[in-house]
Design a protein around this motif. Sequence first.
Motif, PDB file in Angstrom:
ATOM      1  N   LEU A   1       0.843  -1.193   0.000  1.00  0.00           N
ATOM      2  CA  LEU A   1       0.000   0.000   0.000  1.00  0.00           C
ATOM      3  C   LEU A   1       0.882   1.248   0.000  1.00  0.00           C
ATOM      4  O   LEU A   1       1.709   1.424   0.903  1.00  0.00           O
ATOM      5  N   PRO A   2       0.741   2.144  -0.981  1.00  0.00           N
ATOM      6  CA  PRO A   2       1.496   3.399  -0.967  1.00  0.00           C
ATOM      7  C   PRO A   2       1.165   4.225   0.277  1.00  0.00           C
ATOM      8  O   PRO A   2       0.048   4.143   0.817  1.00  0.00           O
ATOM      9  N   THR A   3       2.121   5.027   0.719  1.00  0.00           N
ATOM     10  CA  THR A   3       1.938   5.785   1.956  1.00  0.00           C
ATOM     11  C   THR A   3       2.439   7.215   1.810  1.00  0.00           C
ATOM     12  O   THR A   3       3.325   7.504   1.004  1.00  0.00           O
ATOM     13  N   LEU A   4       1.877   8.077   2.644  1.00  0.00           N
ATOM     14  CA  LEU A   4       2.406   9.412   2.909  1.00  0.00           C
ATOM     15  C   LEU A   4       2.592   9.482   4.413  1.00  0.00           C
ATOM     16  O   LEU A   4       1.620   9.386   5.165  1.00  0.00           O
ATOM     17  N   SER A   5       3.831   9.629   4.859  1.00  0.00           N
ATOM     18  CA  SER A   5       4.099   9.615   6.296  1.00  0.00           C
ATOM     19  C   SER A   5       4.718  10.928   6.745  1.00  0.00           C
ATOM     20  O   SER A   5       5.418  11.604   5.987  1.00  0.00           O
ATOM     21  N   LEU A   6       4.440  11.275   8.011  1.00  0.00           N
ATOM     22  CA  LEU A   6       4.846  12.552   8.600  1.00  0.00           C
ATOM     23  C   LEU A   6       5.934  12.301   9.640  1.00  0.00           C
ATOM     24  O   LEU A   6       5.777  11.451  10.521  1.00  0.00           O
ATOM     25  N   TRP A   7       7.028  13.080   9.567  1.00  0.00           N
ATOM     26  CA  TRP A   7       8.210  12.795  10.368  1.00  0.00           C
ATOM     27  C   TRP A   7       8.679  14.041  11.120  1.00  0.00           C
ATOM     28  O   TRP A   7       8.765  15.121  10.551  1.00  0.00           O
ATOM     29  N   GLY A   8       9.007  13.847  12.399  1.00  0.00           N
ATOM     30  CA  GLY A   8       9.560  14.925  13.216  1.00  0.00           C
ATOM     31  C   GLY A   8      10.738  14.437  14.040  1.00  0.00           C
ATOM     32  O   GLY A   8      11.891  14.649  13.676  1.00  0.00           O
TER      33      GLY A   8
ATOM     34  N   LYS B 283       9.593   1.361  -3.304  1.00  0.00           N
ATOM     35  CA  LYS B 283       8.933   2.438  -4.035  1.00  0.00           C
ATOM     36  C   LYS B 283       7.501   2.633  -3.562  1.00  0.00           C
ATOM     37  O   LYS B 283       6.891   1.732  -3.007  1.00  0.00           O
ATOM     38  N   GLY B 284       6.979   3.831  -3.819  1.00  0.00           N
ATOM     39  CA  GLY B 284       5.585   4.105  -3.510  1.00  0.00           C
ATOM     40  C   GLY B 284       5.370   4.761  -2.163  1.00  0.00           C
ATOM     41  O   GLY B 284       4.222   4.916  -1.738  1.00  0.00           O
ATOM     42  N   HIS B 285       6.455   5.171  -1.497  1.00  0.00           N
ATOM     43  CA  HIS B 285       6.324   5.752  -0.161  1.00  0.00           C
ATOM     44  C   HIS B 285       6.914   7.159  -0.158  1.00  0.00           C
ATOM     45  O   HIS B 285       8.030   7.384  -0.626  1.00  0.00           O
ATOM     46  N   HIS B 286       6.147   8.083   0.379  1.00  0.00           N
ATOM     47  CA  HIS B 286       6.482   9.499   0.322  1.00  0.00           C
ATOM     48  C   HIS B 286       6.492  10.068   1.741  1.00  0.00           C
ATOM     49  O   HIS B 286       5.703   9.651   2.598  1.00  0.00           O
ATOM     50  N   PHE B 287       7.387  11.033   1.952  1.00  0.00           N
ATOM     51  CA  PHE B 287       7.614  11.526   3.299  1.00  0.00           C
ATOM     52  C   PHE B 287       7.470  13.038   3.353  1.00  0.00           C
ATOM     53  O   PHE B 287       7.869  13.741   2.421  1.00  0.00           O
ATOM     54  N   ILE B 288       6.910  13.521   4.462  1.00  0.00           N
ATOM     55  CA  ILE B 288       6.955  14.947   4.775  1.00  0.00           C
ATOM     56  C   ILE B 288       7.754  15.079   6.057  1.00  0.00           C
ATOM     57  O   ILE B 288       7.327  14.616   7.126  1.00  0.00           O
ATOM     58  N   LEU B 289       8.932  15.680   5.945  1.00  0.00           N
ATOM     59  CA  LEU B 289       9.815  15.859   7.092  1.00  0.00           C
ATOM     60  C   LEU B 289       9.609  17.256   7.655  1.00  0.00           C
ATOM     61  O   LEU B 289       9.565  18.242   6.903  1.00  0.00           O
ATOM     62  N   SER B 290       9.483  17.354   8.955  1.00  0.00           N
ATOM     63  CA  SER B 290       9.263  18.644   9.600  1.00  0.00           C
ATOM     64  C   SER B 290      10.333  19.651   9.194  1.00  0.00           C
ATOM     65  O   SER B 290      11.522  19.322   9.153  1.00  0.00           O
ATOM     66  N   PRO B 291       9.928  20.901   8.908  1.00  0.00           N
ATOM     67  CA  PRO B 291      10.910  21.939   8.590  1.00  0.00           C
ATOM     68  C   PRO B 291      11.564  22.537   9.828  1.00  0.00           C
ATOM     69  O   PRO B 291      12.464  23.364   9.710  1.00  0.00           O
TER      70      PRO B 291
END
Length: 359
Positions: free
Chosen positions: A295-302, A314-322
């Motif tokens: 399952l593709p994912t969008l994950s949030l990281w801090g 493949k298929g996994h995307h990340f949003i890393l805290s600024p």
Amino acid sequence: MNEQKLPHGARILVVRLSAIGDVLHSTAVVHKLKRLVPDCHITWLVSPPASILLENNPDIDRLLVWDRRTFDKAAAHLDLHTIRQTLREAKALLHQYEFDIALDIQGLFLSGILARMSRAPRRIGIHERHEGNFLFMTEMAPDISDCHKIRRYMTALAPLGIGPEDFMPGLVLKLPDTYEGFAERFFADKDVTLHDPQQPLLLVNTRTTWPDKNWPPEFFGRALANLPENIQIVFTGAPSDQVYIERAQQEMEGRASLSIAGQTSLLELAAIFRESDLLLTGDTGPLYIAEAVGLPTLSLWGPTHPGIYGPLTKGHHFILSPHECTACCKTKCRHKSNACMNAIKPGTVTKALLGLLYH
């Protein structure tokens, strides 16, 4: 691969007790070992609840389940009687079998004790942050500069003559055949449609096991509120997550969504993941269940970083805290503010979701 240093039919004990994500990460190690040395016999010592994810794993010849939660609770309360009792139970479990090699890919003082209890003449440890594990090992795997956990776990194979070459990213989670069609049956009366490109199914997991890895539930709601109505939104989680899901739903301004928190087992959740389109989550066990079933994912990281823990497939995307204070890897924010997770803006997540669901 280097020259193998394994006897024919080597009996190997893998010690990795928990947690869900780390156990699934470790399946990559066992899969590589079994792929390259198919005649070895692999026993895995694991603790619930992660144990259920290994029950149908084709690379494991024997699964030993020992519940470390009882030990952990006793240790927290300095209950020496229960500590001794649980360790005796572990010893009795391990002494039913003979092992040539023990691979400790958890690196704890506790996992070191268990590896020593196995009576394996070779006990191989890995370089982690935990103190004292090396005292129970006969040899240590080489340290490496790569910080990703899976590649660090892989170093346990180096003393066996298996090097980093031939590495194939991917986790192993095989569901029993009885889970075929489970998602269709589960959603049959819930007004959720599967496999419809016009109505993509977005699953949302709002909570993690570390307090400072949690994105505020209100932020989840604001990020989801502006998604088109044709996107089906289903919240997942444990029963205790429901209160946070309700907070998120309150911010969605009446936008339709469904919560199935507490209604599935881990394997049932995996079966639902397998038939969905995208998962929005933090760094927590469901992220790696999703990876394992495709399952593709969008994950949030801090406080943690995808370069250390994130999916390698493949298929996994990340949003890393600024925020400047990220990747501390602390279970609780030392500033007591969770500033890194709070710095991820709902609009950023909305934009990313739209890009993935309408790519």
